[in-house]
Design an enzyme around this catalytic site. Structure first.
Site, mmCIF file in Angstrom:
data_model
loop_
_atom_site.group_PDB
_atom_site.id
_atom_site.type_symbol
_atom_site.label_atom_id
_atom_site.label_comp_id
_atom_site.label_asym_id
_atom_site.label_seq_id
_atom_site.Cartn_x
_atom_site.Cartn_y
_atom_site.Cartn_z
ATOM 1 C CG HIS A 311 -2.025 -0.987 1.176
ATOM 2 N ND1 HIS A 311 -2.897 -1.122 0.118
ATOM 3 C CD2 HIS A 311 -2.394 -1.936 2.093
ATOM 4 C CE1 HIS A 311 -3.744 -2.104 0.365
ATOM 5 N NE2 HIS A 311 -3.462 -2.610 1.551
ATOM 6 C CG ASP A 347 -2.910 -8.302 0.649
ATOM 7 O OD1 ASP A 347 -2.153 -8.524 1.600
ATOM 8 O OD2 ASP A 347 -3.987 -7.677 0.769
ATOM 9 C CG HIS A 349 -6.884 -5.278 1.611
ATOM 10 N ND1 HIS A 349 -6.389 -6.132 2.580
ATOM 11 C CD2 HIS A 349 -8.107 -4.893 2.041
ATOM 12 C CE1 HIS A 349 -7.262 -6.256 3.552
ATOM 13 N NE2 HIS A 349 -8.323 -5.520 3.252
ATOM 14 C CG ASP A 438 -5.035 -9.996 3.286
ATOM 15 O OD1 ASP A 438 -4.699 -10.568 2.225
ATOM 16 O OD2 ASP A 438 -4.846 -8.782 3.477
#
Length: 581
Positions: A311, A347, A349, A438
């Site tokens: 991120h 991931d 996200h 995740d």
């Protein structure tokens, strides 16, 4: 009536006045007046109480309205941790209760309610139960001693002495490097454990040191590391190396935190006085692993690092990430001679930071598979139409899932139809996997259904790319049992083991198929090899839809946590099966 009363009455009549009442009448009238006053007073009191109650109700209604407005406002601008809190109903509203202390009440008004946080998933549990209501993990789990090999049903006191010290091999100076061009390298350093949130809020922060402790314990208990893999020496990345992917603003902002006990880049991205060093160690390990693999000093590698990085963009730190580890590894690979680098990000996200860094770069192909849901899932970026800019169109490939619960079949299907065909046409010299776990089954943030076998299969499919030069970098993943079992499965594939998964009979969900078709339709304008696949899948839409109905019940069972089938929540499992039938 007495004579006095008669005379008085006669005099009053002559003067035109009304005659006075008798004593009985006067007393009766006085009693009536007194009763009237009493009733009037009582009426006033009741009205006052009624109005007071009305005012209180109105006040609570107004407060409720304000809270709804506040929550609605917050919902449109939520951070990753706020989504995490809100999803499970444990929001922390410091403004409302900051001046109220239960300890200030008399003891006979206080009812102590036992509360504990699950070591595995961090969720709060009310009461004296031994197992977590959310994930089923034992309250005194031994997962930090034996990783996913520890039983979820028993406490750490049941471990033997050898089990309890299984992860001790990762500590101390006994860990020495012994480079081999046919070995898998591991990047790990204990100093990264010092990066943690100083003051706990409503519950433990999901990005916590226990994440890599659990993975390290699993690897040690399985005899993988130390044992079958070798470590590389850790060092902090230099400022010059960071400047290849980050701005001075990012580097100085992270460095500044080393002078402060506790700080936050965003409400969910914390730092303490050791965080800057931990971030530089993580980036340095990724840089050196990439260089070692490209130079042939190692066959492949796994970066067991934190804080995560995908991120973190050119300037900003966000989403638990400080420096972008995958971007640093890509730049190291290119310095070592790799002309084209592939980054696959699974991931849950979207790696908005990695995409921002390379979206103008045709030498780096970025492919991300993530929950998107029309931009409603954090961080909101990563639609299928984000394809790269300024001449690098087609070098950003986003596979945005439209819902949660995505499992092995959808991921493997997307790899078969989108990821591998584009990667093969790109023909990379080096491959990096941003491996967030995740999307794993049981993760409290991702809420998807990928199993360790699914992650192993995707790793196996990637190992054929770039001559096997593959670096896997840890990103997210917040259920300790899920993350440790998944990471162990991935490293076993790096060591040469084959995953147990039948890829010939992969059946995606309808939602997964629609996403893959959408991505193919957009990307075939830049990757010609996709056109035939798109036309074939489009013609088979009806067949897939029919098969979807037949396989729905079987896939649904897989989404239920295994322990529900015989554990305390077995009634929920039966309800789930009834719903699917």
């Amino acid at each position: 009536m007495s004579q006095l009363e008669e005379g008085e009455t006669e005099r009053c009549l002559k003067n035109g006045e009304s005659a006075p009442s008798s004593n009985v009448d006067v007393q009766s009238e006085a009693a009536n007046v007194s009763a009237s006053k009493s009733f009037f007073k009582q009426n006033l009191v009741e009205q006052g109480l009624f109005r007071a109650c009305g005012a209180v109700c109105f006040l609570f209604t107004m407060m409720g309205g304000l809270m709804k407005q506040k929550n609605a406002k917050r919902k449109s601008d939520m951070t990753l941790e706020e989504m995490y809190n809100g999803q499970h109903g444990f929001e922390d509203d410091e403004d409302d209760d900051s001046d109220w202390e239960p300890s200030a009440l008399p003891d006979h008004h206080v009812v102590e309610v036992p509360k504990w946080f699950c070591l595995n998933c961090t969720m709060v549990n009310i009461g004296d139960d031994l197992h977590c209501d959310v994930c089923g993990e034992h309250r005194e789990s031994g997962i930090l001693k034996r990783g996913h090999l520890a039983s979820p049903f028993y406490g750490a006191e049941g471990l033997t002495e050898d089990d309890a010290h299984a992860a001790d091999g990762l500590q101390g100076p006994s860990l020495q490097s012994f480079p081999s061009d046919n070995a898998t390298a591991i990047g790990f350093d204990e100093r990264m454990l010092l990066h943690e949130e100083v003051v706990m809020k409503s519950h433990p922060h999901p990005e916590r040191p226990d994440r890599i402790r659990a993975i390290a314990a699993s690897l040690a208990a399985a005899g993988i590391f130390p044992g079958r893999c070798y470590p590389i020496s850790a060092r902090e990345i230099t400022r010059e190396e960071l400047l290849m992917v980050h701005s001075v603003e990012n580097i100085e902002a992270v460095e500044l935190t080393s002078h402060v006990l506790s700080s936050y880049f965003t409400p969910d991205t914390y730092a303490n006085q050791y965080s800057a060093s931990a971030a530089r160690l993580a980036a340095g390990l990724c840089f050196d692993l990439a260089a070692a693999i490209c130079s042939g000093s190692a066959k492949n590698g796994f970066a067991l690092v934190r804080p995560p990085g995908h991120h973190a963009g050119v300037r900003q730190a966000m989403g638990f990430c400080l420096h972008n580890n995958a971007a640093v590894a890509a730049s190291a690979a290119q310095i070592a001679g790799a002309k084209k680098v592939l980054i696959i990000d699974w991931d849950v996200h979207h790696g908005n930071g990695t995409q921002e860094i390379f979206e103008k770069n045709k030498s780096v192909l970025y492919v991300s598979l993530h929950r998107h849901e029309g931009g409603k899932f954090y961080p909101g970026t990563g639609s299928a139409y984000e394809i790269g800019v300024m001449g690098a169109e087609g070098y950003c490939v986003n596979v945005p899932w439209s819902c949660g619960g995505v499992g092995d079949n959808d991921y493997v299907f997307a790899f078969q139809q989108v990821v591998l065909p584009i990667a093969s046409e790109f023909d990379p010299d080096f491959t990096i996997i941003s491996a967030g776990f995740d999307a794993a089954r049981g993760d409290p943030l991702g809420c998807c259904d990928v199993t360790p076998t699914g992650y192993a299969q995707m790793t196996h499919m990637c190992s054929a790319l770039s001559g096997g030069k593959l670096l896997v970098i840890l990103e997210g993943g917040y259920n300790l049992r899920s993350i440790s079992s998944s990471a162990t499965a991935v490293i076993k594939v790096l060591l040469g083991e084959s995953p147990r998964h039948d890829v010939e009979q992969v059946m995606p969900t309808k939602a997964g198929l629609r996403t893959v078709l959408e991505v193919l339709k957009i990307q075939l304008n830049y990757w010609p090899s996709l056109e035939s696949r798109f036309l074939k899948l489009q013609s088979e839409w009806g067949w897939y839809a029919l098969q979807e109905k037949k396989h729905k019940k079987k896939r649904g069972w897989a989404k239920v946590p295994t322990w529900w089938k015989w554990g305390p929540k077995r009634w929920l499992y039966r309800l789930w099966c009834k719903k699917l039938s």
